[in-house]
Write an enzyme that holds these catalytic residues in place. Structure first.
Site, PDB file in Angstrom:
ATOM      1  N   ARG A  90       9.554 -10.911  -1.010  1.00 18.97           N
ATOM      2  CA  ARG A  90       8.850 -12.033  -1.621  1.00 18.97           C
ATOM      3  C   ARG A  90       9.548 -12.622  -2.840  1.00 18.97           C
ATOM      4  O   ARG A  90       9.589 -13.829  -3.019  1.00 18.97           O
ATOM      5  CB  ARG A  90       7.456 -11.570  -2.037  1.00 18.97           C
ATOM      6  CG  ARG A  90       6.623 -11.289  -0.848  1.00 18.97           C
ATOM      7  CD  ARG A  90       5.280 -10.750  -1.218  1.00 18.97           C
ATOM      8  NE  ARG A  90       4.525 -10.553   0.014  1.00 18.97           N
ATOM      9  CZ  ARG A  90       3.337 -10.001   0.079  1.00 18.97           C
ATOM     10  NH1 ARG A  90       2.756  -9.573  -1.013  1.00 18.97           N
ATOM     11  NH2 ARG A  90       2.727  -9.875   1.224  1.00 18.97           N
ATOM     12  N   LEU A 102      -2.533  -2.692   0.504  1.00 18.30           N
ATOM     13  CA  LEU A 102      -3.664  -2.074   1.197  1.00 18.30           C
ATOM     14  C   LEU A 102      -3.345  -0.604   1.429  1.00 18.30           C
ATOM     15  O   LEU A 102      -4.197   0.275   1.267  1.00 18.30           O
ATOM     16  CB  LEU A 102      -3.918  -2.792   2.525  1.00 18.30           C
ATOM     17  CG  LEU A 102      -4.199  -4.305   2.425  1.00 18.30           C
ATOM     18  CD1 LEU A 102      -4.521  -4.879   3.806  1.00 18.30           C
ATOM     19  CD2 LEU A 102      -5.341  -4.594   1.478  1.00 18.30           C
TER      20      LEU A 102
HETATM   21  C1  LIG Z   1      -5.009 -13.760  -0.368  1.00 15.13           C
HETATM   22  C2  LIG Z   1      -4.472 -12.357  -0.428  1.00 15.13           C
HETATM   23  C3  LIG Z   1      -4.010 -11.740   0.698  1.00 15.13           C
HETATM   24  C4  LIG Z   1      -3.519 -10.449   0.661  1.00 15.13           C
HETATM   25  N1  LIG Z   1      -3.069  -9.872   1.803  1.00 15.13           N
HETATM   26  C5  LIG Z   1      -2.605  -8.606   1.761  1.00 15.13           C
HETATM   27  C6  LIG Z   1      -2.139  -7.985   2.947  1.00 15.13           C
HETATM   28  O1  LIG Z   1      -2.171  -8.561   4.034  1.00 15.13           O
HETATM   29  N2  LIG Z   1      -1.683  -6.714   2.855  1.00 15.13           N
HETATM   30  C7  LIG Z   1      -1.640  -6.030   1.678  1.00 15.13           C
HETATM   31  O2  LIG Z   1      -1.223  -4.879   1.678  1.00 15.13           O
HETATM   32  N3  LIG Z   1      -2.094  -6.601   0.546  1.00 15.13           N
HETATM   33  C8  LIG Z   1      -2.571  -7.870   0.547  1.00 15.13           C
HETATM   34  N4  LIG Z   1      -3.024  -8.437  -0.609  1.00 15.13           N
HETATM   35  C9  LIG Z   1      -3.153  -7.616  -1.824  1.00 15.13           C
HETATM   36  C10 LIG Z   1      -4.401  -6.732  -1.734  1.00 15.13           C
HETATM   37  O3  LIG Z   1      -5.453  -7.457  -1.142  1.00 15.13           O
HETATM   38  C11 LIG Z   1      -4.894  -6.220  -3.082  1.00 15.13           C
HETATM   39  O4  LIG Z   1      -3.831  -5.728  -3.832  1.00 15.13           O
HETATM   40  C12 LIG Z   1      -5.891  -5.085  -2.885  1.00 15.13           C
HETATM   41  O5  LIG Z   1      -6.906  -5.468  -1.989  1.00 15.13           O
HETATM   42  C13 LIG Z   1      -6.510  -4.650  -4.201  1.00 15.13           C
HETATM   43  O6  LIG Z   1      -7.494  -3.681  -3.923  1.00 15.13           O
HETATM   44  P1  LIG Z   1      -8.215  -2.911  -5.108  1.00 15.13           P
HETATM   45  O7  LIG Z   1      -9.242  -2.036  -4.475  1.00 15.13           O
HETATM   46  O8  LIG Z   1      -7.215  -2.294  -5.998  1.00 15.13           O
HETATM   47  O9  LIG Z   1      -8.941  -4.049  -5.965  1.00 15.13           O
HETATM   48  P2  LIG Z   1     -10.036  -5.222  -5.579  1.00 15.13           P
HETATM   49  O10 LIG Z   1     -10.180  -5.409  -4.126  1.00 15.13           O
HETATM   50  O11 LIG Z   1      -9.632  -6.373  -6.423  1.00 15.13           O
HETATM   51  O12 LIG Z   1     -11.383  -4.623  -6.093  1.00 15.13           O
HETATM   52  C14 LIG Z   1     -11.712  -4.578  -7.456  1.00 15.13           C
HETATM   53  C15 LIG Z   1     -13.130  -4.026  -7.585  1.00 15.13           C
HETATM   54  O13 LIG Z   1     -13.383  -3.747  -8.939  1.00 15.13           O
HETATM   55  C16 LIG Z   1     -14.600  -4.323  -9.345  1.00 15.13           C
HETATM   56  N5  LIG Z   1     -14.441  -4.634 -10.773  1.00 15.13           N
HETATM   57  C17 LIG Z   1     -13.393  -5.213 -11.389  1.00 15.13           C
HETATM   58  N6  LIG Z   1     -13.582  -5.240 -12.711  1.00 15.13           N
HETATM   59  C18 LIG Z   1     -14.782  -4.662 -12.935  1.00 15.13           C
HETATM   60  C19 LIG Z   1     -15.539  -4.403 -14.101  1.00 15.13           C
HETATM   61  N7  LIG Z   1     -15.102  -4.712 -15.317  1.00 15.13           N
HETATM   62  N8  LIG Z   1     -16.757  -3.820 -13.945  1.00 15.13           N
HETATM   63  C20 LIG Z   1     -17.230  -3.486 -12.711  1.00 15.13           C
HETATM   64  N9  LIG Z   1     -16.538  -3.709 -11.586  1.00 15.13           N
HETATM   65  C21 LIG Z   1     -15.334  -4.281 -11.702  1.00 15.13           C
HETATM   66  C22 LIG Z   1     -14.828  -5.495  -8.441  1.00 15.13           C
HETATM   67  O14 LIG Z   1     -16.200  -5.786  -8.340  1.00 15.13           O
HETATM   68  C23 LIG Z   1     -14.237  -4.955  -7.137  1.00 15.13           C
HETATM   69  O15 LIG Z   1     -15.222  -4.195  -6.485  1.00 15.13           O
HETATM   70  C24 LIG Z   1      -3.486  -9.754  -0.566  1.00 15.13           C
HETATM   71  C25 LIG Z   1      -3.929 -10.383  -1.726  1.00 15.13           C
HETATM   72  C26 LIG Z   1      -4.397 -11.681  -1.660  1.00 15.13           C
HETATM   73  C27 LIG Z   1      -4.781 -12.363  -2.912  1.00 15.13           C
END
Ligand SMILES: Cc1cc2nc3c(=O)[nH]c(=O)nc-3n(C[C@H](O)[C@H](O)[C@H](O)COP(=O)(O)OP(=O)(O)OC[C@H]3O[C@@H](n4cnc5c(N)ncnc54)[C@H](O)[C@@H]3O)c2cc1C
Length: 640
Positions: free
Chosen positions: A332, A443
């Site tokens: 990327r 993911l």
């Molecule tokens: C459009 C898009 C497409 C993508 N496609 C891919 C893909 O195909 N493959 C891949 O590997 N990655 C992909 N990514 C990246 C990937 O989706 C993310 O890095 C990943 O889903 C993050 O997961 P996470 O559980 O760390 O955080 P998130 O899914 O962001 O979850 C954060 C959680 O924390 C909670 N939260 C946050 N702050 C607080 C707070 N202060 N108090 C209480 N709750 C809070 C929220 O409510 C949420 O539940 C993509 C990203 C985007 C933007």
């Protein structure tokens, strides 16, 4: 000065995780139910962790600011999830996934963490299939794969263009089962606004109920943050609008180190910005680069022409020309910079000149439109909804946009921060992607952390905590943290300025993009470092937050998040200024090879920079953790 002990196990690379699991301390089953663990976040990392820890017998409290875990930003993930299954028999292996990730990250990640990630990747697919995640299958019923950037094998598992959604539904059902069993207490609409440290250890959080405005404290034996990335510091990005950095930033201000904040990822295939009114950008998944070909006109004067009228001979398939081995599947950071370069030369498409073509005409000729529709139909629909153009008939226009943050809170091999008892998972930590993340690996990392790493490693910490020794929320530390939150809320409401919060977010985003975006220089960074404090000052004297604190108030929520971005943005620029080299997504124009590739300085910068808060108005301390490459030779990345 923070203690940064990475706790990397000794021994051969491929044995480290197995050996570590057999050596770390255990909590016996009867004692597990005596421990309470707070998990903040229920995206892929948080919900997989909360469900698995509860399944193990711990008592879990899960907090999310959303109205349901299903609304986490993870649901937006489109393209897929990597795993070294080698189902295609095309030469993949755990080692190859490890190597691709290390190289993709431009030799700025820890070898041991990345190897573990590659090892457990294969378990993730089995786990998700068992949960019923409907991965795409071949005609004969085997799971299908496609390719993502930075790899020459097909190792990406997918569910059309909705992989994140399907994986999250899987993790959410596991979580719901534990909620139903009474093992997880789920708190929705609850935003964590402070971390509580008692006796030097993380022992609780303060949250605001977003509907009633009530501030409450919650204590625990350990706190897990899985709160996602901080890319919205750029305002316009592919993130969900609600994604924010508040949880990790407030933890930083309580002593957790922030590692490599300047490692941010710009994704090459997003729908270009079309106007000042926009609040978000839309990703066109990297999976489209499997079959789509990227080009711009060879001649500047063709840039404004209808692309279908430009003959083949006048098109420059620049990625295929510059990187013949990886072609359109170059990583990327490399693909983004190449797009910027051709647009800077005046060959960019569209009104703004900031666009390149993603063209499916060859794929449609080769495979037929129905096959392309089957693979990518919903992505073409998204494009059509936003631009009113059909990607089947005319090449799509795309341009790089802010997409992911590799930086985050510093964690050791156990995913524990430098604050004992504070664990950080998923995009919120800095751990596995070095200076650039490969597609479909976020993911993988979030689910690895939640399903397969934290369930082992948290026991090592808890085994040293006396059951039932959790502090009471009546203790002075909790009261002080509550007072801090109430004071900040009051300050927002009392300012009664003239500009809404969004005004400041937009201006910060522009400063960040111009000063610390796809390309950075000493001069642009110094300019940003002058502008951000001035903007912050203006924010605190002129922000308008209408309404009150004791009700649903989205302006108030936004104010807290933007206030944090106004501080984090400054640290990001400071980190970028201090790192006098280019690596991965951190491209300092002064440090490049004649062909425009990143010029690392391994002598001076083969380390993690972990910034430590020193108090308001004081320059943070830059701690370092050396990166020792024992198993892979550091070299200049080559995708040619
Ligand atoms: C459009 C898009 C497409 C993508 N496609 C891919 C893909 O195909 N493959 C891949 O590997 N990655 C992909 N990514 C990246 C990937 O989706 C993310 O890095 C990943 O889903 C993050 O997961 P996470 O559980 O760390 O955080 P998130 O899914 O962001 O979850 C954060 C959680 O924390 C909670 N939260 C946050 N702050 C607080 C707070 N202060 N108090 C209480 N709750 C809070 C929220 O409510 C949420 O539940 C993509 C990203 C985007 C933007």
């Amino acid at each position: 000065m923070a203690q940064l002990d990475s706790k990397i196990p000794s021994g051969p690379l491929a044995d480290k995780w197995r050996k570590h699991k057999t050596e770390i301390k255990l909590v016996n089953p009867a004692n597990k139910r005596k421990y309470e663990i707070i998990v903040v976040g229920a995206g892929l990392a948080g919900s997989s962790a909360a469900a698995t820890l509860a399944e193990l017998g711990y008592r879990v409290k899960n907090f999310v600011f959303h109205d349901s875990p299903r609304r986490a930003h993870s649901i937006a993930a489109q393209g897929g999830i990597n795993a070294a299954k080698n189902y295609q028999n095309d030469g993949d292996s755990v080692y190859r996934l490890f190597y691709d990730t290390i190289k993709g990250g431009d030799y700025r990640a820890r070898e041991a963490n990345v190897h573990r990630l590659a090892e457990v990747s294969v378990n993730i697919i089995d786990q998700c299939v068992a949960q019923g995640v409907p991965f795409a299958r071949e005609y004969g019923g085997l799971l299908a794969n496609r390719s993502f950037g930075g790899a020459q094998v097909s190792r990406t598992f997918y569910a059309r263009g909705q992989t994140g959604q399907q994986l999250l539904l899987g993790a959410y059902s596991a979580l719901s089962r534990m909620v139903g069993a009474g093992a997880v207490e789920l708190h929705t609409h609850s935003e964590m606004l402070d971390l509580v440290i008692v006796g030097g250890q993380a022992k609780g959080i303060v949250v605001r109920d977003l509907v009633t405005g009530k501030i409450t404290s919650h204590s625990a034996d350990a706190v897990v943050l899985a709160t996602g990335g901080y890319g919205n510091v750029f305002n316009l990005s592919t993130y969900a609008r609600g994604s924010n950095a508040t949880a990790i930033w407030r933890a930083y201000k309580r002593g957790a180190c922030m590692a490599n904040p300047c490692y941010t990822q710009i994704h090459p295939t997003c729908i270009p910005v079309s106007g000042d009114y926009q609040s978000k950008l839309t990703l066109m998944s990297e999976s489209l680069r499997n079959d789509g070909r990227i080009w711009v006109p060879k001649k500047k004067e063709d840039a404004k022409k209808d692309p279908n009228s430009i003959p083949e001979a006048d098109r420059d398939y620049y990625l295929e020309r510059m990187y013949p081995s990886f072609g359109n599947l170059a990583p990327r950071d490399i693909a983004s910079r190449a797009a910027k370069r051709v647009c800077d030369e005046g060959r960019g498409a569209g009104e703004s000149g900031l666009g390149v073509y993603l063209d499916f005409s060859d794929a449609i000729k080769r495979l037929g439109e129905p096959a392309v529709r089957e693979r990518y139909g919903n992505l073409f629909d998204i494009y059509h909804e936003i631009t009113a153009e059909s990607g089947y008939q005319t090449p799509m226009r795309i341009y790089p946009a802010m997409h992911y943050t590799m930086g985050g809170l510093w964690v050791d091999y156990n995913l524990m921060s430098n604050v004992p008892g504070l664990f950080v998972l998923g995009e919120a930590n800095f751990s596995d992607h070095g200076a650039n993340r490969l597609g479909a690996s976020a993911l993988m990392q979030g689910l690895a952390d939640g399903y397969f790493v934290i369930p082992y490693t948290i026991g090592d910490y808890l085994a040293g905590q006396k059951p039932g020794s959790r502090p009471s929320t009546d203790s002075a530390e909790f009261k002080a943290a509550e007072a801090n939150v109430i004071g900040m809320t009051k300050r927002f409401l009392d300012t009664k300025g003239r500009q809404p919060v969004s005004h400041f977010h937009k201006r910060l985003g522009k400063i960040m993009w111009d000063g610390c975006g796809m390309a950075r220089t000493e001069a642009t960074l110094k300019k940003a470092l002058r502008e951000i404090p001035a903007l912050r000052e203006e924010f605190w004297s002129n922000v308008l937050v209408p309404g009150s604190a004791d009700t649903l108030n989205q302006s108030l929520e936004q104010a807290g998040r933007v206030a944090d971005f106004l501080e984090l943005g400054e640290l990001l620029c400071l980190d970028a200024l201090t790192r006098e080299e280019s690596c991965g997504g951190h491209f300092r124009e002064e440090y490049q090879y004649p062909d425009g590739e990143c010029k690392r300085d391994d002598e001076k910068f083969a380390h993690v920079a972990a910034w430590e808060f020193q108090g308001e108005g004081k320059t943070p301390l830059r701690n370092t953790e050396p990166l020792n490459y024992e198993f892979v030779k550091m070299s200049v990345r080559n995708y040619k």
